[in-house]
Design a protein around this motif. Structure first.
Motif, short mmCIF file in Angstrom:
data_model
loop_
_atom_site.label_atom_id
_atom_site.label_comp_id
_atom_site.label_asym_id
_atom_site.label_seq_id
_atom_site.Cartn_x
_atom_site.Cartn_y
_atom_site.Cartn_z
N ARG A 142 47.33 2.04 -86.79
CA ARG A 142 46.74 1.18 -85.75
C ARG A 142 45.55 0.39 -86.32
O ARG A 142 45.33 -0.75 -85.95
CB ARG A 142 46.30 2.03 -84.56
CG ARG A 142 47.45 2.76 -83.86
CD ARG A 142 48.41 1.79 -83.20
NE ARG A 142 49.60 2.45 -82.70
CZ ARG A 142 49.75 2.92 -81.45
NH1 ARG A 142 48.76 2.83 -80.59
NH2 ARG A 142 50.88 3.47 -81.08
N ARG A 159 44.93 -8.44 -86.57
CA ARG A 159 44.62 -9.23 -85.38
C ARG A 159 43.21 -9.81 -85.46
O ARG A 159 42.96 -10.93 -84.99
CB ARG A 159 44.80 -8.39 -84.12
CG ARG A 159 46.25 -7.94 -83.92
CD ARG A 159 46.48 -7.27 -82.58
NE ARG A 159 47.83 -6.73 -82.51
CZ ARG A 159 48.39 -6.24 -81.40
NH1 ARG A 159 47.70 -6.20 -80.27
NH2 ARG A 159 49.63 -5.77 -81.42
N SER A 177 47.14 -12.14 -80.36
CA SER A 177 47.72 -10.89 -79.82
C SER A 177 46.71 -10.02 -79.08
O SER A 177 46.99 -8.84 -78.84
CB SER A 177 48.40 -10.08 -80.93
OG SER A 177 49.48 -10.80 -81.46
N ARG A 207 46.19 -9.75 -75.91
CA ARG A 207 46.87 -10.30 -74.73
C ARG A 207 46.23 -9.92 -73.40
O ARG A 207 46.53 -10.53 -72.38
CB ARG A 207 48.34 -9.86 -74.74
CG ARG A 207 49.11 -10.40 -75.94
CD ARG A 207 50.59 -10.09 -75.85
NE ARG A 207 51.30 -10.60 -77.01
CZ ARG A 207 51.52 -9.92 -78.12
NH1 ARG A 207 51.06 -8.68 -78.21
NH2 ARG A 207 52.17 -10.45 -79.13
N GLU A 208 45.40 -8.90 -73.39
CA GLU A 208 44.73 -8.53 -72.14
C GLU A 208 43.36 -9.20 -72.00
O GLU A 208 42.54 -8.77 -71.20
CB GLU A 208 44.58 -7.00 -72.05
CG GLU A 208 45.86 -6.26 -71.71
CD GLU A 208 46.83 -6.20 -72.87
OE1 GLU A 208 48.05 -6.28 -72.64
OE2 GLU A 208 46.38 -6.09 -74.03
N THR A 254 42.76 -5.87 -76.23
CA THR A 254 44.18 -5.55 -76.20
C THR A 254 44.34 -4.07 -75.94
O THR A 254 43.59 -3.26 -76.48
CB THR A 254 44.87 -5.94 -77.52
OG1 THR A 254 46.24 -5.54 -77.46
CG2 THR A 254 44.22 -5.26 -78.72
N MET A 255 45.29 -3.72 -75.11
CA MET A 255 45.55 -2.31 -74.82
C MET A 255 46.76 -1.80 -75.57
O MET A 255 47.04 -0.60 -75.58
CB MET A 255 45.75 -2.12 -73.31
CG MET A 255 44.53 -2.47 -72.47
SD MET A 255 43.04 -1.58 -72.98
CE MET A 255 43.53 0.10 -72.60
N GLY A 256 47.52 -2.70 -76.19
CA GLY A 256 48.75 -2.31 -76.85
C GLY A 256 48.57 -1.34 -78.00
O GLY A 256 49.49 -0.58 -78.32
N LEU A 257 47.42 -1.36 -78.65
CA LEU A 257 47.18 -0.49 -79.80
C LEU A 257 46.48 0.81 -79.41
O LEU A 257 46.44 1.76 -80.21
CB LEU A 257 46.32 -1.22 -80.84
CG LEU A 257 46.93 -2.45 -81.49
CD1 LEU A 257 45.94 -3.07 -82.47
CD2 LEU A 257 48.23 -2.11 -82.20
N GLU A 280 46.92 -2.66 -88.16
CA GLU A 280 47.34 -3.73 -87.24
C GLU A 280 46.14 -4.37 -86.56
O GLU A 280 46.09 -5.58 -86.36
CB GLU A 280 48.30 -3.16 -86.18
CG GLU A 280 48.76 -4.15 -85.13
CD GLU A 280 49.49 -5.34 -85.72
OE1 GLU A 280 49.42 -6.43 -85.10
OE2 GLU A 280 50.13 -5.21 -86.78
N ASN A 281 45.16 -3.56 -86.22
CA ASN A 281 43.92 -4.07 -85.62
C ASN A 281 43.23 -5.06 -86.56
O ASN A 281 42.76 -6.12 -86.13
CB ASN A 281 43.00 -2.89 -85.30
CG ASN A 281 41.76 -3.30 -84.54
OD1 ASN A 281 41.83 -3.83 -83.43
ND2 ASN A 281 40.60 -3.04 -85.12
#
Length: 300
Positions: free
Chosen positions: A232, A239, A175, A177-178, A194-197, A235-236
């Motif tokens: 966050r 990942r 995840s 993804r960037e 990742t920039m989503g978080l 979740e980080n």
């Protein structure tokens, strides 16, 4: 540039990077490697075709922007003796007021600790609620105070594009993804990100004449941001754990070996721990479930 020369350059750079790490040299503001990301770094650095060049396990910070160029005055330069920053930049007295790479503690989240929390978040700079008329007179020179969460980021120098592609697959599968590959024609660098978080919330403006922060929100609103930050962080961490597992799995592939003796030992330790937990869970289940007199223990 031929392959042999690329390998020699990689070997030389990796030796220098690992030497700096061994001596405790770290160019980051913190001055040391984040402990949360050490298992991944050790895993990658023990592989002959990869080495980590920079990393951050994730952080929350409160940042004060630097002085900005006025739209009504001639352009200022450092040569004029005035240091200015671009929007959001660290020049011109821009600085971190608070930063941590760990989830925020219960103490800082408690409602009874409002004054202490504000002092901690703003690095000791006094604060007060911003008046409505002040919010209507903001300009391009206004210096904002930002509350930021930035997830894990990791840069990995690799010997070949083949190794880089395998590591990139691990990152995207976890995840991040960037993520991408930089300089693929030389020694490729895999940027895991990742920039989503990530999020960046302006929470106040700075009055340099009084050395005071005028807040956009009350302490209750700041506590909400801090709670979001801890979500966050969780979740980080998931990942990061997923990336570690994907790397271990990729490094045991036999058609393109990525596993050294040290990596194999690390993987076996992880597998042993997981297997032990599974056995313990099975035993606990058997001890708590009622015994079936028709069960002879033989699977169908």
């Amino acid at each position: 540039m031929n392959l042999e020369r690329l390998k020699q350059e990689f070997s030389s750079r990796k030796k220098g990077i690992l030497g700096a790490l061994a001596s405790g040299t770290d160019a980051s503001p913190k001055g040391s490697v984040d402990k949360q990301i050490l298992p991944i770094m050790e895993l990658l650095n023990s592989h002959p075709g990869a080495v980590t060049t920079s990393s951050c396990s994730g952080r929350v910070s409160v940042f004060l922007e630097g002085r900005k160029q006025s739209s009504t005055t001639p352009a200022l330069r450092q040569a004029d003796g005035v240091d200015v920053a671009a929007a959001g930049g660290k020049g011109g007295d821009g600085r971190w007021l608070f930063v941590t790479h760990d989830p925020l503690s219960d103490d800082i989240l408690q409602e009874s600790q409002d004054d202490a929390t504000l002092r901690t978040l703003f690095g000791g700079v006094p604060s007060e609620p911003a008046a409505t008329e002040q919010l209507g007179s903001l300009s391009s020179e206004t210096r904002y105070v930002h509350f930021k969460f930035e997830p894990m980021i990791l840069h990995i120098l690799t010997e070949t594009l083949e190794v880089a592609n395998r590591l990139l697959t691990c990152a995207i599968s976890s995840s991040f993804r960037e993520s991408g590959i930089v300089s693929p024609l030389k020694n490729p660098v895999v940027a895991v990100r990742t920039m989503g978080l990530a999020f960046d919330a302006p929470i106040g403006i700075y009055d340099p004449e009084r050395n005071i922060i005028q807040r956009f929100m009350e302490p209750s609103g700041l506590r909400l941001l801090m709670q979001l930050t801890n979500d966050r962080f969780r979740e980080n961490s998931k990942r990061i754990d997923s990336l570690h597992k994907h790397l271990l799995s990729a490094m045991e592939v036999t058609d393109t070996p990525l596993e050294s003796k040290q990596l194999r030992a690390a993987r076996k330790r992880t597998e042993g721990i997981d297997k032990g937990r599974q056995i313990a869970a099975i035993r606990e289940t058997r001890e708590t479930e009622p015994e079936d007199p028709l069960d002879d223990g033989i699977p169908f």
